[in-house]
Design a protein around this motif. Sequence first.
Motif, PDB file in Angstrom:
ATOM      1  N   VAL A  67      -7.240 -51.897 -12.754  1.00  0.00           N
ATOM      2  CA  VAL A  67      -8.444 -52.163 -13.549  1.00  0.00           C
ATOM      3  C   VAL A  67      -8.979 -53.570 -13.286  1.00  0.00           C
ATOM      4  O   VAL A  67     -10.195 -53.763 -13.186  1.00  0.00           O
ATOM      5  N   SER A  68      -8.098 -54.550 -13.100  1.00  0.00           N
ATOM      6  CA  SER A  68      -8.625 -55.895 -12.860  1.00  0.00           C
ATOM      7  C   SER A  68      -9.253 -55.978 -11.472  1.00  0.00           C
ATOM      8  O   SER A  68     -10.218 -56.725 -11.269  1.00  0.00           O
ATOM      9  N   VAL A  71     -12.760 -54.638 -11.818  1.00  0.00           N
ATOM     10  CA  VAL A  71     -13.650 -55.660 -12.368  1.00  0.00           C
ATOM     11  C   VAL A  71     -14.116 -56.592 -11.254  1.00  0.00           C
ATOM     12  O   VAL A  71     -15.303 -56.910 -11.143  1.00  0.00           O
ATOM     13  N   PHE A  74     -16.915 -55.332  -8.974  1.00  0.00           N
ATOM     14  CA  PHE A  74     -18.235 -55.435  -9.612  1.00  0.00           C
ATOM     15  C   PHE A  74     -18.671 -56.890  -9.722  1.00  0.00           C
ATOM     16  O   PHE A  74     -19.843 -57.209  -9.553  1.00  0.00           O
ATOM     17  N   LEU A  78     -22.084 -58.950  -9.799  1.00  0.00           N
ATOM     18  CA  LEU A  78     -22.571 -59.451 -11.086  1.00  0.00           C
ATOM     19  C   LEU A  78     -22.766 -60.955 -11.046  1.00  0.00           C
ATOM     20  O   LEU A  78     -23.684 -61.481 -11.673  1.00  0.00           O
ATOM     21  N   VAL A 406     -15.703 -63.577 -22.876  1.00  0.00           N
ATOM     22  CA  VAL A 406     -15.214 -62.232 -23.199  1.00  0.00           C
ATOM     23  C   VAL A 406     -14.084 -61.828 -22.260  1.00  0.00           C
ATOM     24  O   VAL A 406     -13.016 -61.382 -22.695  1.00  0.00           O
ATOM     25  N   PHE A 407     -14.292 -62.029 -20.954  1.00  0.00           N
ATOM     26  CA  PHE A 407     -13.257 -61.587 -20.020  1.00  0.00           C
ATOM     27  C   PHE A 407     -11.999 -62.452 -20.123  1.00  0.00           C
ATOM     28  O   PHE A 407     -10.888 -61.966 -19.928  1.00  0.00           O
ATOM     29  N   LEU A 410     -10.132 -61.120 -23.064  1.00  0.00           N
ATOM     30  CA  LEU A 410      -9.570 -59.810 -22.735  1.00  0.00           C
ATOM     31  C   LEU A 410      -8.316 -59.958 -21.870  1.00  0.00           C
ATOM     32  O   LEU A 410      -7.281 -59.325 -22.125  1.00  0.00           O
ATOM     33  N   LEU A 414      -4.400 -58.932 -22.532  1.00  0.00           N
ATOM     34  CA  LEU A 414      -3.659 -58.030 -21.644  1.00  0.00           C
ATOM     35  C   LEU A 414      -2.399 -58.693 -21.107  1.00  0.00           C
ATOM     36  O   LEU A 414      -1.341 -58.073 -21.032  1.00  0.00           O
TER      37      LEU A 414
ATOM     38  N   SER B  92     -21.326 -55.180 -17.359  1.00  0.00           N
ATOM     39  CA  SER B  92     -20.184 -55.949 -17.860  1.00  0.00           C
ATOM     40  C   SER B  92     -19.512 -55.232 -19.016  1.00  0.00           C
ATOM     41  O   SER B  92     -18.284 -55.166 -19.095  1.00  0.00           O
ATOM     42  N   MET B  94     -19.513 -52.092 -19.582  1.00  0.00           N
ATOM     43  CA  MET B  94     -18.817 -50.925 -19.048  1.00  0.00           C
ATOM     44  C   MET B  94     -17.462 -51.334 -18.466  1.00  0.00           C
ATOM     45  O   MET B  94     -16.461 -50.639 -18.628  1.00  0.00           O
ATOM     46  N   LEU B  95     -17.435 -52.496 -17.811  1.00  0.00           N
ATOM     47  CA  LEU B  95     -16.170 -52.967 -17.242  1.00  0.00           C
ATOM     48  C   LEU B  95     -15.143 -53.227 -18.328  1.00  0.00           C
ATOM     49  O   LEU B  95     -13.964 -52.903 -18.180  1.00  0.00           O
ATOM     50  N   VAL B  96     -15.595 -53.820 -19.430  1.00  0.00           N
ATOM     51  CA  VAL B  96     -14.664 -54.041 -20.543  1.00  0.00           C
ATOM     52  C   VAL B  96     -14.087 -52.691 -20.966  1.00  0.00           C
ATOM     53  O   VAL B  96     -12.878 -52.548 -21.196  1.00  0.00           O
ATOM     54  N   ILE B  98     -13.762 -49.994 -19.100  1.00  0.00           N
ATOM     55  CA  ILE B  98     -12.847 -49.486 -18.069  1.00  0.00           C
ATOM     56  C   ILE B  98     -11.485 -50.153 -18.177  1.00  0.00           C
ATOM     57  O   ILE B  98     -10.437 -49.504 -18.124  1.00  0.00           O
ATOM     58  N   VAL B  99     -11.513 -51.471 -18.386  1.00  0.00           N
ATOM     59  CA  VAL B  99     -10.247 -52.202 -18.495  1.00  0.00           C
ATOM     60  C   VAL B  99      -9.465 -51.724 -19.715  1.00  0.00           C
ATOM     61  O   VAL B  99      -8.262 -51.428 -19.633  1.00  0.00           O
TER      62      VAL B  99
END
Lengths: 447, 350
Positions: A67-68, A71, A74, A78, A406-407, A410, A414, B92, B94-96, B98-99
């Motif tokens: 999953v990372s 990200v 993308f 982005l 936010v990331f 997150l 995790l 972004s 959507m990525l949250v 997915i994670v």
Amino acid sequence: MSDLLAARSQMAMSLAFHIIFAVVGIGMPVLMVVAERRWQKTGDPIYLELARRWAKGTAILFAVGAVSGTVLSFELGLLWPGFMEAAGPIIGMPFSLEGFAFFTEAIFLGVYLYGWNRISARAHLWAGILVAVSGAASGIFVVIANAWMNAPTGFELVNGRIQNLDPIAGMLNPMAFPQTLHMTLASYAATGFAVAGIHAFLLLFDRQNGFHRRALSVALLVGAPAALLQPVSGDLSAKAVARLQPAKLAAMEAHFETGPRAPLLLGGWPDVDREETRYGIRIPGGLSFLAFGDVEAEVTGLRDFPRDEWPNVAIVHLAFQIMVGLGTYLALVSLWAAWVGWRRRDVAGNRPLLVAVALAAPMGFIAIEAGWTVTEVGRQPWIIYGVMRTADAVTSMPGLVYPFAVFTALYCFLGLIVAWLLYRQIIRSPRADEWSRVYAPARPGDA
Amino acid sequence: MPELSLADALAGLLALSLNAYVLFGGADFGGGVWDMLATGPRRARQREVIAHAIGPIWEANHVWLILAIVLGFTCFSPAFARVMTVLHIPVSLMLVGIVLRGSAFTFRTYDDEHDAAQLRWGRIFSSASVVTPLLLGVCIGAVASGRVVAPAGGAFGERFVEPWLTPFALAVGLLTLALFAFLAAVFLTLETGDRELVEDFRRRALWSGVAVFCASALVLLLSFDGAPLMNRGLMGSAWAVPLHLGTAAASVAVFAALWSRRFRAARVGAGLQVSCIFWGWVASQYPYLVPPDLTVDAAGAPEVTLRLSLWALGLGVLVLAPSLLYLFRVFKSGPGDGVGVSGGHAGGGP
Ligand code: HDD
Ligand code: HEM
Ligand code: HEM
């Protein structure tokens, strides 16, 4: 925080997070395969237990790595649409190949995890080997993409635009070999020493535990040779940097003044305003020798580069010192362990060595983070060295500090969860009941 | 029909890989939706079937999305750059999703000691499974509506919010969610041997089929105003009639198959139906990749890149096809793959 800084920070944070899982995905399959092979040869069930536990840990980490990594692919668009628009057609090639390597890895990891009782022992071992090979391949392909950012080849600049592409020549850029070699070895060294260190630590309190003893020997078998080779391969990287990215080399060494017989600097603190480096030990001619193989060679100092093409000297220099320091430590501990093993064949009985290995547990990973800091911060202000500036590649979207926050939150969350799960499921010694039965982990959904 | 270019071929492959993601990855998300909506006395068993169906495959299914992204930035980098810039916010988010979906699911699988923790992971997993398809649909809707244009000044809201916060895009989000849930329900009827559970999923499949129908109608209605270009494609062009007929035939067939409990046929039909809808979108905006101005040819990379990508895809198929065949031979042959049949993965398990 400016938008550019937020974008850089978000990219750095995401990569620093992903690399941990990527490295584990490259290193752990090798450990699993070695343990399984030993079980097949000796019939010792503890090796089988080890292989199974490691497989379970790898499965957890693999999911977070996947999953990372998603990200990241993308985020390239982005955060850096300008970069991707120009560079996508040329560095897309290694990324596509990475995709297939990853697909293969996912397939055979599935076979490995779920196939213990379904395929022959030989086929199972081969599935493990394929996981290890495709894991290494996927790492190599992404690093090739990164090497192209450091040493872009395979195109012509026509009025400042990238044209007449040759993606194959781009993949064969001159940084690709040193970087991929160094990174692959780093994965084995870091994973090997992290696992060895954890088990060495537990052995300090439980000296006779056969589980930890065997784990330690397998992990050192993978980690120590890689750690021994790492300084050699690092020297290769340094020589390539000296040739292709002189400003980065100068920042790594906090080297301001151009001249022959450039000294090698150990420690020291660069004062960028005064353009000099204080403290630290200097070995005359050392840098000239390491960079160009000749103590008399001239090494360009930062002063000969325009000020707006300097990377952040303090960060690059500090990170480089950290990596080399830790690399030296790991190589010395590897030598020590090799010597003990060669003479008495009981590494686990040597308490000072156990302490030294336990201390090394986080060092490979810290060295990796530091090494990438050298590579990436040292490339600044360029996103494609000498061709495109990072500031020209960033997205026009304002308010980037919010996604960054936010990331970050997150990933912190995790990271904590993963550490906790690994501790509970993988690292602690097996309980008595787990020793007594054939190890059969719960199925998904079983309470 | 004009001659197909190399860029067209790669755009087709990109769409094919998105189509695969919608079918396989979409069903995994739909599984999460039914996890959230699990009700009644068999709720725990429903969740178990879902977890078991998704467990070993979601990561492989996920690779289709990566493949689409990589093809996007390699072969159509200007389109990729523009979409990622204008749709920064929904992508972004959507990525949250997915994670959170992937990691919560994995944590729930491996954190098998506390019920409270299990429940918490389950809730994160299922809510992320609802939100992510919505956002994916919103992004697709925004592209289809022709509002993803090169950002040229203007206020923040005008450039980065208005392109996707439209009734049309939201309706496409709903349609995507309904499609994923529908696919999952149909597929799940085959994942268990337990009669009662099969009936549960059959009922869900029928209802979500109705939801798909309503959402499609809504999208079509809103497209008159919200996505004129696509609307014109959907209503007027030469291929429109066969595709509409195909979709209609497939959906009738799925309903009939579900009704008469022919679940294998229903699975094939549902896959066809969803693919028809998907290709309807693709065809309706051809030759534009990002309407109203970026065509496939204009966004296409130089020919070397396109040709090499094609080679890389061929090479990949050479490696992957036998690997995938082997995977299926190991796991899908022989008895005992469903949860209902005990011992499916006994002793193996991760
Ligand atoms: C276990 C990890 C580890 C260890 C022990 C070392 N390194 Fe390293 N180093 C890395 C992990 C790493 C890395 C994270 O993998 C990097 C970042 C980019 C790359 O290709 O490898 C790296 C980059 C890197 C670079 C920069 C390449 C570039 O900018 O493109 C140089 C010059 C060195 N290393 C040199 C060394 C030396 C002389 C070492 C001697 C002890 C050393 N490294 C130990
Ligand atoms: C996984 C290990 C990696 C780590 C820890 C890492 C670290 C970093 C750091 C610290 C930065 C910020 C530099 C700055 O702005 O001062 C950065 C930027 C960046 N990295 Fe890496 N990097 C890694 C690998 C890669 C790879 C393999 C690529 C491949 C293409 C890559 C692409 C980028 C890009 C596009 C940026 C943003 C532009 C820039 O700042 O130059 N990185 N990375
Ligand atoms: C810009 C940098 C990077 C990008 C865009 C990227 C992208 C990805 C993606 C998309 C995945 C998951 C694929 C999927 O789930 O479908 C992944 C996984 C992986 N990546 Fe990265 N990656 C980057 C950096 C790195 C680096 C520097 C390495 C290694 C040296 C690496 C090695 C791996 C590995 C081994 C996996 C498999 C997952 C695992 O084993 O945990 N990646 N990466």
